[in-house]
Design an enzyme around this catalytic site. Structure first.
Site, short mmCIF file in Angstrom:
data_model
loop_
_atom_site.label_atom_id
_atom_site.label_comp_id
_atom_site.label_asym_id
_atom_site.label_seq_id
_atom_site.Cartn_x
_atom_site.Cartn_y
_atom_site.Cartn_z
N GLY A 100 -4.46 -22.80 46.46
CA GLY A 100 -3.83 -24.09 46.22
C GLY A 100 -2.32 -24.03 46.31
O GLY A 100 -1.70 -24.39 47.31
N CYS A 160 -1.23 -17.34 43.34
CA CYS A 160 -1.29 -18.24 42.19
C CYS A 160 -2.47 -17.79 41.34
O CYS A 160 -2.50 -16.63 40.93
CB CYS A 160 -1.41 -19.70 42.63
SG CYS A 160 -2.61 -20.01 43.92
#
Length: 1175
Positions: free
Chosen positions: A1114, A1109
């Site tokens: 996350g 990401c």
């Protein structure tokens, strides 16, 4: 005396300042007045804009800028980051600069400050009258009627309407037709009578609302040619970039969300569309024009995208984060159009304060003697009997209806706070503004008379509350923001009635108007009308005087004043402050975990330059914490007792509060060998110390700003809360002030008896972890209606706790362009775009539905006491899908997911296991300095000349489910300087699938550099070092896109196929709402994996799945954890989400970074179970 060699010098009695040392900037305001500022030749356009904002007392300067006429007599906006003098010397036709609106808003009701709306009104009126905004005759007459009412007041104040003949009513193009002007003047006169009773702000608002509905509102265009050579006009508007054809063809608008990129090359300006994979080019007059159009469109693109994402969460954000001022308030109906401050500009940010600026000032003695403390009491509007409000305006009886709308909290500057700024016509004592002649009194940004004039009028007895002459309107200096504005080092304190003997009789009868000076240490014991008045041209500190005598002669004021350099235009600062927490809760000031997880949305402007403020704040808080005033009434403070009222029965009783820090520590072991794992070895003897390897949390105030957000339910329980808090304060001191450190319990884990295995680093398994492998899980299943009497609420680890070592700037200058992490550098959110509080707690009704543990977790609190063993409920392997689904849903409803998540260690206990990542030569390869791979789990590249350590910020993650090995590589989004390393890792590790869970840019911030070429562009091939990447095809499937890439090794000539699966439906804040779409993305990954495994070479039968990401923790963790847990469900294995996540975090720190992401995994599994029942 004759000079030698017959030289003759011209004798003059004057000298001129060298033009190389200073610049006199002449700026025309929107009311056609000129102001002049003496600036340095190196002063940027931003500094000039700030000087204008100071003069106007304007805070919302985001919407405004400066412009000039270039040598072709065309309008050009000033580049605020470059020196103004150089721009004018090079491009300007004349040295005059003009002030105006550069960014238009969709709705003017979103403008918060009164002066902002007034300047915005002047800009729109100028656009209409100058013909820049086309309108019909009916529209022009309608607008003219409103303008006359706004500028002149009610019609019955004048004997006739003849003055309208001299007033500019219609656009400049219609001024030649005298008959038309006469008819229009008659119609405007009738409208003027119709609008009788409207105040100036109301008429201005109606005017602006009428204009915003007109075609062409907010547009700025430039001549160009399209690809066919046809003449067009291209420009930016509210919705995007528009193209208007001069041959009669309908206009075309390319909306902002459809534009992927903008570029310029020579005289061409190009748009790259996101959905069509094509580029549209336009030819401008020359190269300078193309660059200027590009710069302006990029600025507007960023502005509107940032504001679009802000508007989506504004209601929830303002209802939670902005309420951190330890005050109660009612938000205005229109939501502000707030833009987060650009980090590179000091004051060019719009900091919204959408509540009334009524302040009851409290003067708590402190040691430094310079800064007073004040409480903002927002449950009522600050009005005294004379109708005076805090912005310095005096309202008549029939104009107080405008006070029902809370006024924005202003921090204006004085009329002139810089000795180098000369006076102008605006500063003359006898100057009376001519643009308002209504009952509405000009606010404090209007010019004020000098001290002499004011005192003469005072002596003549001319001051009455119901008088409305222009000279009297400016007398309200004592309560105007020019003299009562807080500077950068004034902190709010509770409303403590500590000096009743100093209050005036008026304030005794009307406690909402204490008549206190904002900056003086002692309040004025006199009404506002009898206070001394300081001249208008001064710095704000001129009123920071301790006046306690009965008379206040001006010489004494000036003699006792300690002069300091004038402060800059004030930084936007959050309304709350840390001393409030020290005062109310008696908690150590180094526990930022009391903040909500989304506090960083509030403290986005708390950057390095404000660290000295925080250190001085610590000094201020010390005497406040030491004080013991049991009799003080503390209103609007967030008390422990008052806070627990919102926890639906979860209260802290007196016997609980008397517990010491040792009572918080150990959790008991039960007969079933269920236990808890502490961060380090817990001392059982009630000691206050932690082991050396403890996972403690200790930060100074320079690291984080502490906020506690009160709930609206506290309003009805105010008195009870205050009394209960007064009794419990001494007990809380013993419970919370132990060494300023807290133990953070981690999650208990399940036995390793099933086929679920983790490849763990052998050398880093601690004793508590070894014991954790032989115990059973404990899941909290708690009834929401039962009060917890024996649980002590303790601060929990929030998403802000990345590492304490991450709070520093990178060592090299090249790293200054990139923050250490988003939250640490003061940007909007955490590394993965932390959602605001409103993402979890949207409305008051929603807040009432959630259970106590969820509400506690949302406020950064968790129970340190585990429930009894029989309260836990394990999702066994024998359970059916319906039973598993029911258990998961029950955990979500009862809030146990939140305490479950808080107990999971975010990273290994032993720090310093990232030695390679922390090498100075690898600092530039880390997107964030606090998200690093462990040495024993990092992906090692073959060292090269450019990367002699073979380092990349990526980690191996290996999991085995039912004998099937799941191999992942979790990495950060590639940077521009790490793309070569990224593709080298893909080649060396045999990666066949890249799962990208972010967009390239979100909210104007780069999430990942585009490391693969676009399809259909002129260059669908890109080369990084020894690797050549070619895009073959792209398939858009709604919430995700599948791209086929060909990767070629240039030295060996070998080629491979790499699948790029990008999830495109992840919002900037929070998590996806479309659970089925996310599951389809996981199914696509499985499908492509099966395909690649069937066609892969025998030597690599199971290549790792590369997931990234932005930071690689996350959303990356969400994908990995979701896929593993789905595999457990498919193979009917034990479903133990917290244990799996904790073991994943032993391989890469902080996977599944936020609470909402962890909850999203639960929702994904529930949706998977529901969908599987239908098959």
């Amino acid at each position: 005396m004759p000079l030698p060699f017959g030289l003759k010098l011209k004798r003059t009695r004057r000298y001129t300042v060298s033009s190389k040392s200073c610049l006199v900037a002449r700026i025309q305001l929107l009311n056609n007045e000129f102001v002049e500022f003496t600036l340095s030749v190196e002063s940027t356009g931003q500094e000039s804009l700030e000087a204008v904002a100071q003069r106007l007392e304007l805070r919302e300067i985001t919407y405004f800028s400066l412009w000039y006429y270039n040598k072709q007599n065309q309008r050009r906006w000033v580049d605020l980051e470059k020196p103004l003098k150089k721009q004018l010397d090079k491009h300007a036709l004349e040295p005059t600069v003009y002030f105006g609106v550069v960014f238009y808003v969709p709705s003017v009701s979103q403008l918060q400050q009164e002066i902002t709306r007034y300047q915005y009104y002047l800009q729109l009126k100028k656009d209409v009258l100058e013909g820049n905004l086309p309108c019909t005759l009916e529209q022009a007459i309608q607008l003219a009627g409103l303008a006359v009412q706004a500028d002149f007041g009610d019609f019955d104040q004048y004997e006739s309407q003849d003055f309208l003949q001299k007033f500019a009513l219609l656009p400049v193009g219609w001024l030649q037709d005298e008959k038309l002007l006469e008819e229009a003047a008659q119609k405007v006169a009738l409208l003027h009578q119709k609008y009788r009773g409207l105040t100036a702000p109301e008429a201005e608002m109606l005017y602006m609302q009428e204009v915003e509905r007109m075609d062409g509102y907010g547009e700025e265009s430039y001549p160009a040619k399209d690809s066919q050579g046809s003449d067009i006009s291209i420009g930016a508007c509210l919705d995007g970039i528009f193209v208007k054809h001069k041959n009669g063809r309908p206009p075309v608008v390319f909306r902002w969300h459809d534009i992927a990129n903008m570029s310029h090359n020579k005289s061409f300006f190009a748009l790259e569309l996101a959905n069509k994979e094509e580029t549209i080019q336009f030819q401008t007059e020359d190269m300078e024009t193309a660059k200027y159009v590009w710069r302006l469109c990029v600025a507007r693109h960023k502005f509107y995208r940032l504001n679009q994402c802000n508007l989506q969460t504004q209601a929830a954000t303002l209802n939670s984060v902005r309420r951190g001022s330890s005050s109660r308030m009612s938000l205005p109906k229109p939501q502000p159009y707030a833009m987060p401050p650009p980090p590179q500009l000091h004051y060019n940010g719009h900091y919204t304060e959408p509540f009334a600026s009524s302040q009851d000032n409290v003067f708590v003695p402190n040691k430094n003697g310079f800064y007073c403390h004040s409480q903002t009491s927002l449950d009522r509007t600050q009005i005294d009997l004379s109708g005076r409000i805090r912005n310095g305006s005096v309202y008549s009886a029939h104009s107080t209806n405008s006070l029902n709308t809370p006024q924005p909290y202003l921090q204006p500057s004085p009329m002139s706070s810089n000795p180098s700024i000369p006076g102008s016509d605006v500063m003359r004592p006898d100057y009376i503004p001519s643009h308002r002649h209504s009952a509405l009194i000009p606010p404090s940004y209007r010019p004020t008379p000098d001290y002499e004039s004011v005192m003469k009028r005072l002596n003549r007895g001319m001051v009455h509350a119901d008088r409305h002459s222009h000279s009297l309107r400016n007398l309200n200096i004592g309560s105007s923001y020019a003299y009562s504005r807080p500077d950068a080092l004034v902190y709010s304190q509770p409303e403590i009635r500590e000096h009743p003997h100093l209050a005036s009789p008026q304030s005794a009868h009307y406690p909402f108007n204490l008549n206190y000076s904002f900056h003086s240490q002692a309040p004025y014991p006199y009404p506002v009308e009898r206070r001394p008045v300081v001249g208008a041209v001064s710095v704000p500190e001129l009123t920071n005087v301790q006046l306690q005598a009965q008379d206040y002669p001006a010489p004494n004021i000036m003699r006792t004043q300690v002069y300091r350099p004038p402060p800059p235009y004030p930084y936007p600062r959050p309304a709350n402050s840390t001393p409030d927490l020290s005062r109310h809760l008696y908690i150590s000031s180094s526990n930022p975990d009391l903040i909500t997880r989304r506090v960083h949305h509030s403290v986005q402007t708390f950057q390095e330059d404000s660290l000295p403020v925080a250190h001085s704040l610590q000094e201020v808080s010390e005497p406040l914490t030491a004080a013991r005033h049991a009799h003080l009434q503390k209103r609007n403070s967030i008390e422990i007792a008052g806070l627990t009222h919102g926890f639906e029965g979860l209260r802290l009783k007196e016997e609980t509060m008397s517990a010491s820090a040792a009572d918080v520590a150990p959790r008991t072991f039960s007969a079933g060998s269920q236990s808890s794992v502490f961060s380090d070895k817990v001392k059982q003897e009630g000691t206050e110390e932690q082991g050396s390897g403890g996972y403690s949390h200790k930060k100074s105030l320079s690291d984080a700003t502490m906020l506690i957000h009160s709930s609206e339910e506290d309003e009805d329980l105010e008195d009870d809360s205050s009394r209960e808090h007064a009794v419990s304060e001494p007990r809380l001191t013993a419970a919370f002030s132990q060494e300023q450190q807290l133990n953070y319990p981690c999650a208990s884990v399940t036995p390793v008896t099933g086929p679920l295995h983790i490849f763990e680093p052998k050398s880093h398994v601690t004793e508590p972890e070894k014991r954790a492998k032989d115990i059973s899980p404990v899941h909290l299943v708690m009834e929401t209606h039962q009060p917890r009497r024996h649980g002590l609420l303790t601060p929990s680890m929030s998403e802000s706790d990345l590492t304490t070592s991450g709070r520093y700037r990178a060592r090299r200058d090249s790293l200054k362009k990139r923050p250490v992490s988003d939250l640490l550098s003061g940007k909007k959110n955490t590394v993965e775009g932390l959602p605001p509080l409103g993402g979890m707690k949207k409305t008051r009704a929603d807040a009432k539905k959630i259970g106590p543990l969820k509400l506690a977790a949302l406020n950064g609190l968790s129970l340190s006491r585990l429930p009894l063993p029989d309260e836990g409920k394990e999702v066994s392997t024998r359970a059916t899908n319906d039973e598993r689904c029911k258990v998961l849903e029950q955990r979500l409803e009862q809030g146990t997911v939140f305490t479950e998540y808080e107990r999971i260690l975010k990273k290994r206990l032993v720090d310093g296991e990232c030695s390679t990542a922390r090498l100075p030569e690898n600092a530039e390869r880390n997107r964030f300095q606090d998200v690093l791979p462990y040495d024993d789990a990092r992906v090692e590249l073959v060292p090269t000349k450019e990367n002699n350590t073979g380092y990349i910020n990526a980690s191996h993650i290996k999991v085995s489910v039912s004998g099937i090995e799941w191999d992942y590589i979790a990495t950060q989004g590639p940077l521009q300087n790490t793309c070569q390393d990224f593709w080298q890792m893909v080649w060396e590790q045999g990666v066949a699938i890249i799962a990208m869970v972010t967009a390239e840019e979100e909210g104007g911030r780069e999430k990942s550099f585009r490391y693969w070429p676009r399809l259909g562009s002129r260059h669908n091939t890109v080369t990084y070092g020894r690797f050549k990447i070619t895009t073959r095809f792209r398939t858009d499937s709604g919430c995700y896109a599948t791209t086929g890439l060909k990767m070629k090794h240039l030295l060996t000539g070998q080629e491979r196929t790499v699948w790029h699966l990008q999830y495109t439906d992840w919002p900037e804040h929070g998590c996806p709402e479309d659970l089925k779409g996310f599951l389809s993305y996981l199914e696509e990954i499985q499908s492509v994996r099966r395909h690649t495994n069937s066609t892969s070479e025998p030597r690599s039968p199971n290549p790792p799945l590369l997931v990234h990401c932005s930071a690689g923790v996350g959303r990356t963790g969400v994908v990995i954890l979701s896929e593993i847990m789905v595999a457990c469900l498919e193979h009917n294995e034990v479903l133990d989400i917290p244990r799996v996540l904790e073991l994943l975090r032993q391989q890469r720190m902080m996977l599944v970074q936020t609470l909402s992401q962890y909850t999203f995994v639960y929702r994904v599994l529930i949706q998977f179970l529901k969908s599987s029942r239908l098959i």
